[in-house]
Design a protein around this motif. Sequence first.
Motif, mmCIF file in Angstrom:
data_model
loop_
_atom_site.group_PDB
_atom_site.id
_atom_site.type_symbol
_atom_site.label_atom_id
_atom_site.label_comp_id
_atom_site.label_asym_id
_atom_site.label_seq_id
_atom_site.Cartn_x
_atom_site.Cartn_y
_atom_site.Cartn_z
ATOM 1 N N THR A 152 0.823 -1.217 0.000
ATOM 2 C CA THR A 152 0.000 0.000 0.000
ATOM 3 C C THR A 152 0.853 1.262 0.000
ATOM 4 O O THR A 152 0.333 2.352 -0.254
ATOM 5 C CB THR A 152 -0.940 0.016 1.217
ATOM 6 O OG1 THR A 152 -0.167 -0.136 2.422
ATOM 7 C CG2 THR A 152 -1.959 -1.117 1.130
ATOM 8 N N PRO A 210 -5.530 2.614 -4.759
ATOM 9 C CA PRO A 210 -4.741 3.820 -5.074
ATOM 10 C C PRO A 210 -3.367 3.494 -5.674
ATOM 11 O O PRO A 210 -2.942 4.117 -6.654
ATOM 12 C CB PRO A 210 -4.603 4.517 -3.720
ATOM 13 C CG PRO A 210 -5.724 3.992 -2.887
ATOM 14 C CD PRO A 210 -5.905 2.581 -3.328
ATOM 15 N N LYS A 213 -3.459 2.018 -9.259
ATOM 16 C CA LYS A 213 -3.661 3.086 -10.242
ATOM 17 C C LYS A 213 -2.339 3.770 -10.565
ATOM 18 O O LYS A 213 -2.017 4.008 -11.739
ATOM 19 C CB LYS A 213 -4.674 4.098 -9.706
ATOM 20 C CG LYS A 213 -4.987 5.216 -10.680
ATOM 21 C CD LYS A 213 -6.041 6.162 -10.112
ATOM 22 C CE LYS A 213 -6.367 7.281 -11.097
ATOM 23 N NZ LYS A 213 -7.391 8.217 -10.544
ATOM 24 N N ARG A 214 -1.547 4.053 -9.538
ATOM 25 C CA ARG A 214 -0.251 4.710 -9.759
ATOM 26 C C ARG A 214 0.723 3.785 -10.491
ATOM 27 O O ARG A 214 1.504 4.225 -11.335
ATOM 28 C CB ARG A 214 0.341 5.172 -8.426
ATOM 29 C CG ARG A 214 -0.449 6.316 -7.802
ATOM 30 C CD ARG A 214 0.065 6.678 -6.416
ATOM 31 N NE ARG A 214 1.413 7.244 -6.460
ATOM 32 C CZ ARG A 214 2.057 7.696 -5.384
ATOM 33 N NH1 ARG A 214 1.476 7.622 -4.180
ATOM 34 N NH2 ARG A 214 3.274 8.211 -5.486
#
Length: 245
Positions: A152, A210, A213-214
């Motif tokens: 994460t 998140p 996506k990056r």
Amino acid sequence: MTTDMKKASSEVLANADAVAMRMAELLIDAIETCPEQKARIALSGGSTPKRLFEILAQPDMAKKIDWSRVEIFYGDERHVPVTHDDSNHKMAQSLLLSKVSLPASQIHPMPTSSSAKEDAATYQSILQKSYGSDTLEPGRPLFDVVMLGLGTDGHTASLFPGEEVLDNDRDWVSISAPKTAPHDRLTLTYKAIQSSRLVVFLITGENKVPMLKRLKQADDTIPSGRIKSDGKILILSDRAAAGEG
């Protein structure tokens, strides 16, 4: 031709079980088509590969693999005894390696009995012996498959944000001491991971939305965004991680 994250392929599957099954299929194909006598596979740790190991250990799946043609390595390892519950090797050994006809001499856990620095140098020597050279050669990858996860915080293997290993362009194996996770670590470097026919990210769970996506945007400010392969890169994710679940 070198593949970076901008050129990576992506597949979104229904759930974590589907991701594990797809990875099993990729491993079987990589072993069958390996141009050398043995296929060198670098396993990942963490929770996502558990289901994969369980699937591969099932008799109907295990018999599809010629285990005599497989050498097992690891992308990273916590610097703890092999009996420790946080050991990546302990998990792989209990769920998979002890249940298939894979010769013990072809299983290469990262050593953890000396200092982390000494153990990293030892593992690099093991890799070099298997590869047959102290130098990585263009057109002859070190690994047939490297499995990676995604944290994460954007880390992969034990390439954590802010660690010196991110800038190590000399060694194949190095050390990491992340401030945001327990235990010192041994890890493959970018250089070793790049020497691969196929790199596969296994990413499941909505908490990865998140960072996934990056990663797909090839954000090189996160460690995983800097991964390259001399072959191909594939991102396998479930619908939850892709934000579709």
